[in-house]
Design an enzyme around this catalytic site. Structure first.
Site, PDB file in Angstrom:
ATOM      1  N   TYR A 165     -61.119 -20.900 -34.950  1.00  0.00           N
ATOM      2  CA  TYR A 165     -62.265 -20.347 -35.682  1.00  0.00           C
ATOM      3  C   TYR A 165     -61.800 -19.473 -36.831  1.00  0.00           C
ATOM      4  CZ  TYR A 165     -65.238 -21.722 -31.701  1.00  0.00           C
ATOM      5  OH  TYR A 165     -65.910 -22.402 -30.716  1.00  0.00           O
ATOM      6  N   SER A 193     -74.661 -23.541 -29.227  1.00  0.00           N
ATOM      7  CA  SER A 193     -75.794 -23.941 -30.066  1.00  0.00           C
ATOM      8  C   SER A 193     -77.108 -24.031 -29.295  1.00  0.00           C
ATOM      9  CB  SER A 193     -75.509 -25.273 -30.769  1.00  0.00           C
ATOM     10  OG  SER A 193     -76.417 -25.476 -31.839  1.00  0.00           O
ATOM     11  N   ARG A 220     -77.714 -20.404 -43.030  1.00  0.00           N
ATOM     12  CA  ARG A 220     -76.605 -21.318 -42.751  1.00  0.00           C
ATOM     13  C   ARG A 220     -76.771 -22.641 -43.489  1.00  0.00           C
ATOM     14  NH1 ARG A 220     -75.393 -21.471 -36.631  1.00  0.00           N
ATOM     15  NH2 ARG A 220     -74.870 -19.336 -37.178  1.00  0.00           N
TER      16      ARG A 220
END
Length: 338
Positions: free
Chosen positions: A54, A205, A227
């Protein structure tokens, strides 16, 4: 905050976990990350999920700094291994070499001597599963991880891995799939198997990349700074949800949430947490207030009538095909860099 055992293991996790997949990216500041972690701790969240890949490996470093000074025994830290972390041919995958090197690098970045759950981020078809599981057993036996988990493995891959873990006497306790009221793929094969094997789900999610917050309206005009408008913040993952049919149906959930005194995000998180095989849902945030608001979903129970009403609205746009999990396990040699 509510808590639950991770599957049938002895490890207890918070029903909501803080994840810094997209929180720590080029569009996020260190100050924002620190504030979001602090908000998570203040809300009673004790479970933190990250990965070596990440934000170009910066996410682990940032999370480690944010948690510095916290009582380590009071936290559950999860990280992952698989995706490319360098330019070399052995800088990805689930080989013994990459796993042994990656756990040490993750611990160095986190500033910790162990993680609670070490997760195989995807299945590696180019490495014998026996080699992968033996390397993960070495990690556990060396005291660098207490438990082993996986992410986005198929039911058959999980069954094979679990059998090998039993032979190696290591605790294979969790799976981390995508799961939301719009993405129900794990319900078909993965969740029933995991219930049989005593494994819990730590789902990612749960808000379908923010679509289930209701902030994206039909018509294609996305909120500035969201986003959907940021190519550095996962817009490509979000794109499949941004159809008028999906967005119109999501808007129809607002009255259901309002009748319960909930935001649409809280309703959507509560929906995910109703599944008996879901131990925790991973939430991220671009602002600490989002963590504070969403944490209120942890104690919400939805009755059968509400669940039926949600199903009636969303059913035509729900994804359930188990092949979607198969597709998420890369087989293309191009994934191997160098």
């Amino acid at each position: 905050m509510n808590f639950r055992h991770l599957g049938r293991s002895g490890l207890i996790v918070s029903r909501l976990a803080y994840g810094n997949w997209l929180t720590r990216s080029s569009s996020r500041s260190e100050e924002t990350e620190l504030a979001c972690v602090r908000a998570a701790l203040d809300a009673g969240i004790t479970t933190f999920d990250t990965a070596d890949v990440y934000a170009g490996s910066q996410a682990e470093e940032s999370l480690g700094r944010a948690l510095k000074g916290e009582r380590r025994e009071g936290l559950e830290i999860l990280t992952k291994v698989f995706a490319p972390t360098g330019p070399g041919r052995n800088d990805m995958g689930l080989s013994r070499k990459h796993i042994r090197e990656s756990i040490d690098n993750s611990l160095r970045r986190l500033g910790m001597d162990h993680v609670d759950v070490y997760q195989a981020h995807r299945f590696d078809p180019s490495t014998p599963l026996e080699e992968t599981m033996a390397a993960l057993a070495d990690v556990v036996h060396a005291g660098k991880a207490h438990y082993i988990g996986v992410s986005e493995w198929t039911a058959e891959q999980i069954r094979r891995g679990h059998a090998l873990a039993g032979e190696l006497r290591i605790p294979f306790v969790s799976n981390q799939p995508q799961y939301s009221a719009l993405w129900r793929v794990p319900e078909v094969e993965v969740m029933p198997l995991c219930e049989e094997l005593g494994m819990g789900q730590i789902v990612w999610s749960p808000l379908a990349q923010g679509v289930l917050t209701g902030k994206y309206l039909p018509g294609g005009q996305w909120p500035e700074g969201s986003r959907a408008t940021d190519s550095n913040d996962g817009s490509e993952v979000l794109a499949p949800w941004l159809t008028d049919e999906v967005l119109h149906r999501v808007q129809r959930l607002h009255p259901i949430a309002a009748d319960l005194g909930l935001t649409l995000a809280q309703l959507s998180l509560a929906w995910v947490l109703q599944h008996p095989n879901v131990s925790a849902a991973v939430i991220g945030a671009s602002r600490p207030e989002q963590i504070t608001d969403n944490a209120k979903a942890a104690g919400v129970t939805l009755d059968a009538e509400v669940l039926s009403a949600i199903d009636a609205v969303l059913d035509p746009v729900v994804s359930r095909d188990p092949a979607a999990t198969t597709d998420s396990s890369p087989t293309d040699p191009a994934w191997r860099v160098g």
